[in-house]
Design an enzyme around this catalytic site. Structure first.
Site, PDB file in Angstrom:
ATOM      1  N   SER A 143     -14.848  51.072 -31.740  1.00  9.25           N
ATOM      2  CA  SER A 143     -14.617  49.991 -32.702  1.00  9.25           C
ATOM      3  C   SER A 143     -14.556  50.570 -34.109  1.00  9.25           C
ATOM      4  O   SER A 143     -15.228  51.570 -34.412  1.00  9.25           O
ATOM      5  CB  SER A 143     -15.761  48.980 -32.637  1.00  9.25           C
ATOM      6  N   TYR A 157     -24.625  47.148 -32.733  1.00 12.27           N
ATOM      7  CA  TYR A 157     -23.308  47.301 -32.105  1.00 12.27           C
ATOM      8  C   TYR A 157     -22.542  48.462 -32.745  1.00 12.27           C
ATOM      9  O   TYR A 157     -21.959  49.300 -32.051  1.00 12.27           O
ATOM     10  CB  TYR A 157     -22.535  45.991 -32.261  1.00 12.27           C
TER      11      TYR A 157
HETATM   12  P1  NAP Z   1     -14.369  40.037 -24.500  1.00 10.14           P
HETATM   13  O1  NAP Z   1     -13.126  39.254 -24.657  1.00 10.14           O
HETATM   14  O2  NAP Z   1     -15.690  39.449 -24.876  1.00 10.14           O
HETATM   15  O3  NAP Z   1     -14.447  40.583 -22.996  1.00 10.14           O
HETATM   16  C1  NAP Z   1     -15.533  41.350 -22.605  1.00 10.14           C
HETATM   17  C2  NAP Z   1     -15.279  41.898 -21.221  1.00 10.14           C
HETATM   18  O4  NAP Z   1     -16.363  42.787 -20.863  1.00 10.14           O
HETATM   19  C3  NAP Z   1     -15.226  40.827 -20.151  1.00 10.14           C
HETATM   20  O5  NAP Z   1     -14.257  41.205 -19.208  1.00 10.14           O
HETATM   21  C4  NAP Z   1     -16.636  40.880 -19.537  1.00 10.14           C
HETATM   22  O6  NAP Z   1     -16.668  40.453 -18.180  1.00 10.14           O
HETATM   23  C5  NAP Z   1     -16.923  42.362 -19.631  1.00 10.14           C
HETATM   24  N1  NAP Z   1     -18.342  42.720 -19.598  1.00 10.14           N
HETATM   25  C6  NAP Z   1     -19.329  42.326 -20.439  1.00 10.14           C
HETATM   26  N2  NAP Z   1     -20.506  42.889 -20.080  1.00 10.14           N
HETATM   27  C7  NAP Z   1     -20.251  43.650 -18.990  1.00 10.14           C
HETATM   28  C8  NAP Z   1     -21.043  44.459 -18.152  1.00 10.14           C
HETATM   29  N3  NAP Z   1     -22.368  44.608 -18.358  1.00 10.14           N
HETATM   30  N4  NAP Z   1     -20.462  45.105 -17.114  1.00 10.14           N
HETATM   31  C9  NAP Z   1     -19.126  44.967 -16.888  1.00 10.14           C
HETATM   32  N5  NAP Z   1     -18.315  44.201 -17.641  1.00 10.14           N
HETATM   33  C10 NAP Z   1     -18.874  43.558 -18.683  1.00 10.14           C
HETATM   34  O7  NAP Z   1     -14.299  41.408 -25.340  1.00 10.14           O
HETATM   35  P2  NAP Z   1     -13.077  42.184 -26.047  1.00 10.14           P
HETATM   36  O8  NAP Z   1     -12.974  41.702 -27.429  1.00 10.14           O
HETATM   37  O9  NAP Z   1     -11.886  42.236 -25.169  1.00 10.14           O
HETATM   38  O10 NAP Z   1     -13.750  43.631 -26.149  1.00 10.14           O
HETATM   39  C11 NAP Z   1     -13.440  44.704 -25.280  1.00 10.14           C
HETATM   40  C12 NAP Z   1     -13.939  45.983 -25.935  1.00 10.14           C
HETATM   41  O11 NAP Z   1     -13.306  46.123 -27.209  1.00 10.14           O
HETATM   42  C13 NAP Z   1     -15.447  45.979 -26.197  1.00 10.14           C
HETATM   43  O12 NAP Z   1     -15.994  47.266 -25.919  1.00 10.14           O
HETATM   44  C14 NAP Z   1     -15.542  45.668 -27.677  1.00 10.14           C
HETATM   45  O13 NAP Z   1     -16.699  46.199 -28.256  1.00 10.14           O
HETATM   46  C15 NAP Z   1     -14.290  46.369 -28.185  1.00 10.14           C
HETATM   47  N6  NAP Z   1     -13.830  45.867 -29.494  1.00 10.14           N
HETATM   48  C16 NAP Z   1     -13.415  44.578 -29.640  1.00 10.14           C
HETATM   49  C17 NAP Z   1     -13.002  44.140 -30.900  1.00 10.14           C
HETATM   50  C18 NAP Z   1     -12.534  42.738 -31.157  1.00 10.14           C
HETATM   51  O14 NAP Z   1     -12.380  42.365 -32.347  1.00 10.14           O
HETATM   52  N7  NAP Z   1     -12.281  41.943 -30.139  1.00 10.14           N
HETATM   53  C19 NAP Z   1     -13.033  45.018 -31.985  1.00 10.14           C
HETATM   54  C20 NAP Z   1     -13.456  46.324 -31.794  1.00 10.14           C
HETATM   55  C21 NAP Z   1     -13.858  46.736 -30.536  1.00 10.14           C
HETATM   56  P3  NAP Z   1     -16.848  38.878 -17.765  1.00 10.14           P
HETATM   57  O15 NAP Z   1     -15.523  38.210 -18.069  1.00 10.14           O
HETATM   58  O16 NAP Z   1     -17.141  38.941 -16.304  1.00 10.14           O
HETATM   59  O17 NAP Z   1     -17.965  38.341 -18.608  1.00 10.14           O
END
Ligand code: NAP
Length: 248
Positions: A143, A157
């Site tokens: 991130s 985080y």
């Molecule tokens: P999201 O929409 O909240 O989706 C999270 C995903 O992770 C879901 O598929 C969830 O599964 C899964 N998950 C959560 N805890 C888990 C665990 N213990 N074991 C296995 N799977 C797990 O998140 P996102 O925004 O797509 O984020 C994905 C990655 O990008 C993360 O690492 C986040 O830190 C990073 N990121 C995101 C942003 C942003 O602005 N969105 C920015 C920087 C970095 P379920 O559906 O089964 O709950």
């Protein structure tokens, strides 16, 4: 070349968009999720509709037996692995560090650091040529928080993503000779469910407007970078931390 990949947290957001784009390439995708089976089934359907193959697998990245089982399941379904996306991650509600509970800190580091390391270790074991693997690529989803620090929101985080960056740098050096490239993408403000899970559903839209590009990013825009890093087009890219953050 068609590939077999596993993506953690592929039921929603960036993981799902990456799975879908891999499907467009005709790749086979292990779709990991932890609780949301319906969303994972939808990802599988989208990958198949796009032209790839997919199988959903429940597993918590912070539980070693689950991690081993999800890699086994992906390989049982599609054969030897070519790529791994270390994507599952969580945030918690915005707070200054002084107000964070020990339970919260433990959960963030359990999933985002311990889980990410366990998964990377498992991928290294399966991909390394000296262990019988075919080589390949690992992409860590870090991130922009790793370099911004996320003050008053979630320094926990941000630190967990700093660990992921450091792991990327070290693992790229360990695994390069094993035929495995290791890189990270560092998304900025991307429109997914993660912001609502931190209690601020409008966070990406409102803060995204203040970025140099004037908007939040989409999961698809991050997926493009991830799939490129997995692909043979990125054959000489190793140990890179690629910002996908609008210049923020
Ligand atoms: P999201 O929409 O909240 O989706 C999270 C995903 O992770 C879901 O598929 C969830 O599964 C899964 N998950 C959560 N805890 C888990 C665990 N213990 N074991 C296995 N799977 C797990 O998140 P996102 O925004 O797509 O984020 C994905 C990655 O990008 C993360 O690492 C986040 O830190 C990073 N990121 C995101 C942003 C942003 O602005 N969105 C920015 C920087 C970095 P379920 O559906 O089964 O709950």
């Amino acid at each position: 070349m068609t590939k077999v990949i596993l993506i953690t947290g592929a039921s929603r957001g960036i993981g799902r968009a990456t799975a879908r784009l891999a499907g467009v390439r005709g790749w086979s995708v292990g779709v990991n999720f932890v609780g949301n089976a319906e969303a994972a089934a939808l990802t599988v359907a989208e990958v198949e509709a796009a032209g790839g193959r997919a199988v959903a697998m429940r597993g918590d990245v912070s539980v070693e037996a689950d991690v081993t089982a999800m890699f086994d399941a992906a390989q049982a379904a599609f054969g030897p692995l070519d790529g791994f996306v270390n994507n599952a991650g969580i945030v918690a509600p915005s707070l200054p560090l002084v107000e964070m509970t020990a339970e919260r800190l433990k959960r963030i580091f359990d999933i985002n650091v311990y889980g990410a390391y366990l998964c990377a270790r498992e991928a290294a074991r399966r991909l390394s040529t000296s262990r019988g693997g075919r080589g390949g690529a690992i992409v860590n989803v870090s991130s922009a928080a790793a370099r911004l620090g996320s003050p008053f929101e979630y320094v926990d985080y941000a630190g967990s993503k700093g660990a992921m960056d450091t792991m990327t740098i070290g693992l790229a050096k360990e695994l390069g000779p094993e035929g495995v490239r290791v890189n990270a993408v560092r998304p900025g403000l991307i429109d997914t469910d993660i912001h609502a899970s931190g209690g601020r559903p409008d966070r990406a839209a409102s803060l995204g407007a203040e970025t140099p590009l004037g908007r939040a990013g989409t999961a698809e825009e991050v997926a493009e970078a991830i799939v490129w890093l997995l692909s043979d087009a990125a054959a000489y890219v190793n140990g890179a931390l690629l910002d996908v953050s609008a210049g923020r």
